[in-house]
Design an enzyme around this catalytic site. Structure first.
Site: not given
Ligand SMILES: *Cc1c(COP(=O)(O)O)cnc(C)c1O
Length: 405
Positions: A194, A222, A253
């Site tokens: 990250s 991610h 996200k």
């Protein structure tokens, strides 16, 4: 502090609170405080309104630009019409809605697993999954750059905690050898790191886990919607479908909702539904967020251009920064560090970017090692190529001004 009982001057808790407040105040007074900035309106995801000013957004986790997607918003609204805004409590008792089971089936299908279970945040998902599966007498192996929620989960589990050098498979192999041969072993890594944006060497991790009878858990915060031809994540990226035992991801996200999931075998998921304290003792995801999450997975599959656009934008952005002389470390993904060096330089870069309506944020020590302070920029599918070019020009101008270039 008004209506609190005054504490002794030597009170340690009081001391801690005062020390933090002093540090924050110092940064605020030097005009370098960029955290907790209220955004009044996200215009799509590529620009945001801050203090009445439209700013170009290069700090978003909404990698596929799904915030405000009409289908996802409509699904959330319909869920409120059908179910209201809350549930009857925890999932085990009266909190499970048909929406939750449908959402979990959708996630399992997307991730190619038998089943999936959701929790109310990604952070809590890591805490509860790790601490449910391993405990005293067991061993956990965690990459040094893993997310804080993984570290906290490992500590909470009470397992023997091994940290191996970042993405260093020889070091992981050495740590695995140190563990008692009869102990249960769990290896945990971020798929995409990250702060640095680099990708874990999954093929070698999988090999080492097999050779050492270790379970493998990968955090896809991610990589979901980012890696792989259709955005299904790191297994798709490496053509290693089925290689990961415990697939963790967040719904906050790429997926514009909130919550976290674990996808895996039917038995693993059944175990978590009956063992996880965050599942048994904490409320269910609200209906609107569950419906939004579910619809998002469908949108990713129905609009494959988004994953492709993100890949193209990422290439354009990283190559553009490199051509201009920036050190972007080892990133290959939508998280792009712009190395600045000192904390001060990272702050100055941020200030000058903000003056030019470019929304970026600095990451400083202790979040990253001293001397490796950076702007932690992100690129999304919703950026137009011209917007990326404009940002690159600003970075170059500011980089020269501040002395990063
Ligand atoms: C953001 C993040 C989480 C936590 O997810 P939330 O849903 O925000 O709680 C966990 N792991 C990684 C790697 C993350 O980046």
């Amino acid at each position: 502090m008004t209506n609190m009982v005054p504490k002794r001057d030597t009170d340690p808790i009081e001391g801690r609170i005062r020390a933090m407040c002093e540090r924050v105040k110092g940064i605020q007074q030097s005009d370098f405080y960029y955290y907790n900035i209220p955004i009044s309106k996200p215009n799509g995801t590529a620009t945001v309104l801050v203090d009445g000013r439209e700013m170009s957004m290069f700090a978003s986790y909404s990698y596929l630009g799904l915030i405000g997607h009409p289908r996802i918003d409509a699904a959330a609204r319909k869920a409120i019409d059908d179910f209201g805004t809350g549930t009857h409590g925890v999932r085990t008792l009266a909190g499970t809605l048909t929406l939750h089971t449908e959402m979990e089936a959708t996630i399992a299908e997307f991730k190619g697993t038998e089943d999936a279970v959701t929790f109310t945040s990604g952070y809590v998902t890591n805490l509860t999954a790790i601490s449910s599966l391993v405990g005293r007498h067991d061993c956990v192996f965690s990459d040094k750059l893993n997310h804080a929620s993984i570290v906290d989960g490992c500590l909470m589990s009470g397992s023997k905690f091994f940290r191996f050098r970042h993405n260093d498979m020889d070091d992981l192999a050495a740590r695995l050898k140190e563990a008692p041969s009869q102990a249960a072993k769990l290896v945990i890594c971020d798929a995409v790191f990250s702060m640095d944006g680099d990708i874990i060497d999954l093929p070698r991790v999988v090999e080492l886990c097999k050779a050492n009878d270790a379970w493998l858990m990968i955090d896809e915060a991610h990589s979901l919607g980012v890696l792989g031809e259709t955005g299904r994540g790191i297994e798709e990226y490496f053509n290693l479908e089925g290689a990961i035992d415990i697939k963790m991801g967040t719904l906050s996200k790429t997926i514009p909702s909130v919550g976290g999931y674990i996808a895996g075998s039917a038995d693993l998921i059944k175990f978590l539904r009956h063992q996880s304290r965050a599942y048994i003792f904490s409320a269910a995801l609200p209906p609107a967020q569950a419906a939004a999450a579910m619809e998002s997975f469908r949108v990713i599959l129905d609009e494959p251009w988004r994953v492709k656009q993100l890949r193209e934008n990422t290439k354009l952005f990283i190559n553009g920064l490199k051509e201009r002389g920036f050190d972007t470390m080892k990133t290959e993904t939508a998280i792009v560090p712009l190395l600045c060096g000192t904390d001060e330089k990272a702050f100055e870069m941020t200030r000058e970017c903000h003056k030019r309506d470019l929304f970026v944020l600095p990451v400083i020590s202790p979040a990253v090692p001293v001397g490796l302070a950076r702007l932690r920029t992100t690129v999304t599918a919703s950026h137009e190529p011209e917007q990326i070019e404009r940002a690159l020009d600003i970075f170059e101008q500011v980089g020269k001004e501040v002395g990063v270039l």
